[in-house]
Design an enzyme around this catalytic site. Structure first.
Site, PDB file in Angstrom:
ATOM      1  N   GLU A  80     -85.261  45.161  -9.444  1.00 21.69           N
ATOM      2  CA  GLU A  80     -86.368  45.491  -8.544  1.00 21.69           C
ATOM      3  C   GLU A  80     -87.672  44.862  -9.030  1.00 21.69           C
ATOM      4  O   GLU A  80     -88.442  44.318  -8.228  1.00 21.69           O
ATOM      5  CB  GLU A  80     -86.489  47.006  -8.397  1.00 21.69           C
ATOM      6  CG  GLU A  80     -85.257  47.608  -7.723  1.00 21.69           C
ATOM      7  CD  GLU A  80     -85.531  48.924  -7.025  1.00 21.69           C
ATOM      8  OE1 GLU A  80     -85.491  48.959  -5.786  1.00 21.69           O
ATOM      9  OE2 GLU A  80     -85.777  49.919  -7.747  1.00 21.69           O
ATOM     10  N   GLU A 131     -77.734  51.450  -7.890  1.00 23.08           N
ATOM     11  CA  GLU A 131     -78.133  52.804  -7.503  1.00 23.08           C
ATOM     12  C   GLU A 131     -77.095  53.521  -6.655  1.00 23.08           C
ATOM     13  O   GLU A 131     -76.808  54.710  -6.873  1.00 23.08           O
ATOM     14  CB  GLU A 131     -79.479  52.757  -6.763  1.00 23.08           C
ATOM     15  CG  GLU A 131     -80.680  52.555  -7.678  1.00 23.08           C
ATOM     16  CD  GLU A 131     -80.898  51.107  -8.095  1.00 23.08           C
ATOM     17  OE1 GLU A 131     -81.846  50.845  -8.845  1.00 23.08           O
ATOM     18  OE2 GLU A 131     -80.092  50.242  -7.665  1.00 23.08           O
TER      19      GLU A 131
END
Length: 274
Positions: free
Chosen positions: A128, A148
């Site tokens: 990210e 995730e």
């Protein structure tokens, strides 16, 4: 002095800051946890971006990791400050609830070019952060991915928005929905990173790219970066209009005159941000 001869200053216990000429080098330094994101690390990153924006002597930023890894994502225990983060860091987060998002480049875009030098793990929160950088270099054994969903979580650092804008949507959705790891070669093939280099040389290559940027006119560099991001979601007509608004003022600067003069005189230009 830093390990490459740079000058060390600032930072926190989990984030090293040093200068290599006109380049600010931010090193995630929590190798025992594969540089997982702790509160001291996030505060250090945040302050590094602020320093780069405010110091006109800094022309580029390189972000990397210590100990052979870039970043293995969020460390929830450390973020909560359990036995690791001092009260001063919790106070910083309380004073600015968006600090961690700015640190991860979710809510902040530095005006100077940011180059990622990746070795080893660059997954979850690491991938990210990567999406907030401008130029990306990785060692051939580096690993990427957004894990995730495998943990029943959501990649809330911006990936469902930014990834599809940076790589083809089919690849973005595969990465987001499978939670599988990607090699450096595959990451390069889908456009997530720009260069794959031998292991252990990503930082050297990133600093080499930074030096090339540093040799250019800083006002021009910053205007070009701003224009690229400003026009990304515009129509072509609106984007071309915006480009003129950004670009024409650069031609009126003393730096532009110096660039032309240095070319004619066959010498390196001396830019003064004027």
């Amino acid at each position: 002095m830093g390990p490459s001869g740079g000058t060390e200053h600032g930072g926190t216990e989990h984030l090293d800051v040093r200068r290599e000429g006109a380049t600010l080098v931010l090193t995630l330094n929590r190798p025992e946890a594969k540089n997982a994101l702790s509160l001291p690390l996030l505060v250090g990153l945040h302050d590094g971006w602020v320093e780069a924006d405010e110091d006109d002597g800094i022309r580029s930023v390189v972000v990397t990791g210590a100990g052979g890894d870039f970043c293995a994502g969020m460390d929830l225990k450390a973020l909560a400050g359990r036995g690791m983060a001092g009260e001063q860091y919790r106070d910083r987060l309380k004073a600015d609830p968006d600090l961690h998002w700015k640190a991860m480049l979710r809510h902040h875009r530095p005006r100077k070019p940011v180059i990622a030098a990746v070795e080893g793990h660059c997954v979850a929160g690491g991938t990210e952060i990567l999406q907030g950088t401008d130029i990306r270099v990785a060692g051939e054994s580096a690993t990427f991915g957004l894990f995730e969903v495998k943990r029943g979580l959501f990649p809330i650092g911006g990936s469902t928005v930014r990834l599809q804008r940076q790589i083809p949507r089919t690849h973005a959705l595969e990465m987001l929905l499978t939670g599988r790891p990607y090699s450096a070669a595959e990451a390069a093939s889908i456009g997530l990173i720009g260069q794959v280099v031998p292991d252990g040389t990503a930082l050297d290559k990133a600093l080499e790219v930074a030096e090339q940027i540093n040799a250019c006119g800083p006002l021009a560099v910053e205007a070009v970066k701003a224009s690229v991001y400003e026009t990304a979601e515009m129509t072509e007509t609106d984007g071309l209009k915006s480009e003129l608004e950004r670009g024409w003022p650069v031609f009126a600067t003393e730096d532009a005159k110096e660039g032309a003069k240095a070319f004619a005189e066959k010498r390196p230009p001396v830019y003064r941000r004027a």
